[in-house]
Design a protein around this motif. Sequence first.
Motif, PDB file in Angstrom:
ATOM      1  N   PRO A  58       0.770  -1.298  -0.113  1.00 45.41           N
ATOM      2  CA  PRO A  58       0.016  -0.012   0.184  1.00 45.41           C
ATOM      3  C   PRO A  58       0.769   1.183   0.160  1.00 45.41           C
ATOM      4  CG  PRO A  58       0.144  -0.859   2.296  1.00 45.41           C
ATOM      5  CD  PRO A  58       1.026  -1.820   1.513  1.00 45.41           C
ATOM      6  N   GLY A  59       2.094   1.097  -0.147  1.00 43.10           N
ATOM      7  CA  GLY A  59       3.128   2.152  -0.257  1.00 43.10           C
ATOM      8  C   GLY A  59       3.815   2.566   1.230  1.00 43.10           C
ATOM      9  N   GLY A  60       4.074   3.727   1.399  1.00 39.50           N
ATOM     10  CA  GLY A  60       5.098   3.804   2.710  1.00 39.50           C
ATOM     11  C   GLY A  60       6.044   5.013   2.490  1.00 39.50           C
ATOM     12  N   SER A  61       7.344   4.735   2.653  1.00 32.81           N
ATOM     13  CA  SER A  61       8.542   5.651   2.597  1.00 32.81           C
ATOM     14  C   SER A  61       8.937   5.960   1.108  1.00 32.81           C
ATOM     15  CB  SER A  61       9.653   5.073   3.451  1.00 32.81           C
ATOM     16  OG  SER A  61      10.998   5.657   2.820  1.00 32.81           O
ATOM     17  N   PRO A  62       8.959   7.310   0.724  1.00 32.16           N
ATOM     18  CA  PRO A  62       9.188   7.393  -0.677  1.00 32.16           C
ATOM     19  C   PRO A  62      10.493   7.354  -0.847  1.00 32.16           C
ATOM     20  CG  PRO A  62       8.651   9.685   0.593  1.00 32.16           C
ATOM     21  CD  PRO A  62       8.449   8.323   1.532  1.00 32.16           C
ATOM     22  N   VAL A  63      11.455   7.532   0.083  1.00 31.24           N
ATOM     23  CA  VAL A  63      12.950   7.361   0.115  1.00 31.24           C
ATOM     24  C   VAL A  63      13.253   5.933  -0.217  1.00 31.24           C
ATOM     25  CG1 VAL A  63      15.113   7.388   1.046  1.00 31.24           C
ATOM     26  CG2 VAL A  63      13.293   9.481   1.445  1.00 31.24           C
ATOM     27  N   GLN A  64      12.854   4.806   0.493  1.00 28.67           N
ATOM     28  CA  GLN A  64      12.858   3.498   0.448  1.00 28.67           C
ATOM     29  C   GLN A  64      12.209   3.135  -0.899  1.00 28.67           C
ATOM     30  OE1 GLN A  64      15.183   1.570   2.080  1.00 28.67           O
ATOM     31  NE2 GLN A  64      15.574   3.217   3.399  1.00 28.67           N
ATOM     32  N   SER A  65      11.371   3.543  -1.387  1.00 32.20           N
ATOM     33  CA  SER A  65      10.590   3.063  -2.848  1.00 32.20           C
ATOM     34  C   SER A  65      11.682   3.497  -3.951  1.00 32.20           C
ATOM     35  CB  SER A  65       9.257   4.213  -2.934  1.00 32.20           C
ATOM     36  OG  SER A  65       8.310   3.766  -1.962  1.00 32.20           O
ATOM     37  N   SER A  66      12.244   4.659  -3.771  1.00 33.13           N
ATOM     38  CA  SER A  66      13.129   5.184  -4.742  1.00 33.13           C
ATOM     39  C   SER A  66      14.324   4.437  -4.849  1.00 33.13           C
ATOM     40  CB  SER A  66      13.304   6.755  -4.626  1.00 33.13           C
ATOM     41  OG  SER A  66      14.459   7.233  -5.480  1.00 33.13           O
ATOM     42  N   LEU A  67      14.730   4.108  -3.461  1.00 36.22           N
ATOM     43  CA  LEU A  67      16.168   3.303  -3.447  1.00 36.22           C
ATOM     44  C   LEU A  67      16.060   2.041  -4.084  1.00 36.22           C
ATOM     45  CD1 LEU A  67      17.243   4.319   0.277  1.00 36.22           C
ATOM     46  CD2 LEU A  67      18.251   4.805  -2.063  1.00 36.22           C
ATOM     47  N   ILE A  68      15.079   1.226  -3.611  1.00 35.20           N
ATOM     48  CA  ILE A  68      14.565   0.104  -4.152  1.00 35.20           C
ATOM     49  C   ILE A  68      14.546  -0.188  -5.907  1.00 35.20           C
ATOM     50  CG2 ILE A  68      13.026  -1.922  -4.163  1.00 35.20           C
ATOM     51  CD1 ILE A  68      12.221  -1.334  -1.245  1.00 35.20           C
ATOM     52  N   VAL A 118       1.044  12.105  -2.067  1.00 31.61           N
ATOM     53  CA  VAL A 118       1.732  12.185  -0.786  1.00 31.61           C
ATOM     54  C   VAL A 118       0.807  12.412   0.171  1.00 31.61           C
ATOM     55  CG1 VAL A 118       3.585  13.162   0.404  1.00 31.61           C
ATOM     56  CG2 VAL A 118       3.895  13.121  -2.042  1.00 31.61           C
ATOM     57  N   VAL A 119       1.014  11.566   1.390  1.00 28.44           N
ATOM     58  CA  VAL A 119      -0.010  11.836   2.438  1.00 28.44           C
ATOM     59  C   VAL A 119       0.811  11.800   3.672  1.00 28.44           C
ATOM     60  CG1 VAL A 119      -0.463   9.584   2.730  1.00 28.44           C
ATOM     61  CG2 VAL A 119      -2.109  11.124   3.608  1.00 28.44           C
ATOM     62  N   THR A 120       0.327  12.674   4.688  1.00 27.28           N
ATOM     63  CA  THR A 120       1.009  12.971   6.040  1.00 27.28           C
ATOM     64  C   THR A 120      -0.083  12.771   7.031  1.00 27.28           C
ATOM     65  OG1 THR A 120       2.835  14.064   5.350  1.00 27.28           O
ATOM     66  CG2 THR A 120       2.390  13.982   7.724  1.00 27.28           C
ATOM     67  N   ALA A 121      -0.227  11.895   7.841  1.00 26.18           N
ATOM     68  CA  ALA A 121      -1.132  11.783   8.919  1.00 26.18           C
ATOM     69  C   ALA A 121      -0.691  11.891  10.193  1.00 26.18           C
ATOM     70  CB  ALA A 121      -2.034  10.224   8.683  1.00 26.18           C
ATOM     71  N   THR A 122      -1.429  12.714  10.877  1.00 22.97           N
ATOM     72  CA  THR A 122      -1.221  12.601  12.556  1.00 22.97           C
ATOM     73  C   THR A 122      -2.539  13.189  13.200  1.00 22.97           C
ATOM     74  OG1 THR A 122       0.341  13.906  13.639  1.00 22.97           O
ATOM     75  CG2 THR A 122      -0.689  15.329  12.172  1.00 22.97           C
ATOM     76  N   PHE A 123      -2.206  13.584  14.686  1.00 22.51           N
ATOM     77  CA  PHE A 123      -3.223  13.752  15.546  1.00 22.51           C
ATOM     78  C   PHE A 123      -2.926  14.964  16.123  1.00 22.51           C
ATOM     79  CE2 PHE A 123      -3.528   9.177  14.889  1.00 22.51           C
ATOM     80  CZ  PHE A 123      -4.708   8.830  14.777  1.00 22.51           C
ATOM     81  N   GLY A 124      -3.800  15.737  16.565  1.00 21.01           N
ATOM     82  CA  GLY A 124      -3.742  17.012  17.295  1.00 21.01           C
ATOM     83  C   GLY A 124      -4.481  16.939  18.880  1.00 21.01           C
ATOM     84  N   PHE A 125      -3.685  17.298  19.908  1.00 23.36           N
ATOM     85  CA  PHE A 125      -4.145  17.068  21.217  1.00 23.36           C
ATOM     86  C   PHE A 125      -4.054  18.433  21.859  1.00 23.36           C
ATOM     87  CE2 PHE A 125      -2.426  12.972  19.859  1.00 23.36           C
ATOM     88  CZ  PHE A 125      -3.543  12.349  19.891  1.00 23.36           C
ATOM     89  N   PRO A 126      -4.103  19.692  21.432  1.00 19.56           N
ATOM     90  CA  PRO A 126      -3.863  20.850  21.995  1.00 19.56           C
ATOM     91  C   PRO A 126      -4.532  21.185  23.300  1.00 19.56           C
ATOM     92  CG  PRO A 126      -5.493  21.182  20.186  1.00 19.56           C
ATOM     93  CD  PRO A 126      -5.084  19.740  20.078  1.00 19.56           C
ATOM     94  N   GLU A 127      -5.480  20.634  23.708  1.00 23.38           N
ATOM     95  CA  GLU A 127      -6.225  20.660  25.069  1.00 23.38           C
ATOM     96  C   GLU A 127      -6.295  19.662  25.916  1.00 23.38           C
ATOM     97  OE1 GLU A 127     -10.093  21.754  23.901  1.00 23.38           O
ATOM     98  OE2 GLU A 127      -9.785  23.564  22.777  1.00 23.38           O
TER      99      GLU A 127
END
Length: 268
Positions: A58-68, A118-127
């Motif tokens: 399903p994908g993952g690291s673009p750097v390792q993709s390119s290196l492989i 390209v996707v970056t997923a994270t969470f936010g817990f400011p409170e």
Amino acid sequence: MRFWPRSKKPVVPVVRLHGVIGQGTSLRPGLSLAGVESALDKAFAMRGPAVALVINSPGGSPVQSSLIVQRIRALAEKHEKPTIAFVEDVAASGGYWLACAADEIIADASSIVGSIGVVTATFGFPELLSRIGVERRVYTIGENKAILDPFKPQRDADVAILHAVQSDVHEAFVAAIKDRRGDRLGDDPDLFTGRFWSGHAAVGLGLVDGLGEIRTTLKSRFGEKIRIKSVSTSRPSLLRRLGLASAPSADSLVGAAYQHMLWDRYGA
């Protein structure tokens, strides 16, 4: 046309590139150049008419993709070996990048193909911390050292920095696909938007070259006597070979959950 001695059947080595690309966990190993390089070296050095890659990622690291991909292309040119990629369930995002290392891509009609984005997923817990009475202290030198802190409110300037990096990665991704697929690619406006398609639809878009599976395809190309030899990309640890297994750590459990999430995006 190459002729083979009667005493020996032609062999097509097969390297499976399976899993999330990048650092893995003890529960679900990841794909990296370090993990697959020896198998690729062995496969391309073997005597035979071609090398087959079986892709399920399903994908993952673009750097390792390119290196492989770079390693596969270097070996293919060194040994003058045609390379055929066979897509199983998913060749999406970095997984599709891997497939493009081959000279030809064959998919199942129901395979998931594409997701060139390209996707970056994270969470936010400011409170959260203030609610539970915890004071968090972060000390930095450099105003951008702690950007995208999940415990602080999101800032537009932080998002702009992330988008700039994502844009660079996306441009490199698109350039790599165009370089490998060339005029075979269609002109669909969604091609590089991160959308994905079935293998059946991907043929018409030029993302894959045809539909089929590995055994039937290789026998039709190289004859009924062709031998398909799997080349392993990893060795089991000593504990596993002895029938033992260490308890999973918290990090490995979180990593496995993240990998599961990537697979779930494509219904795999």
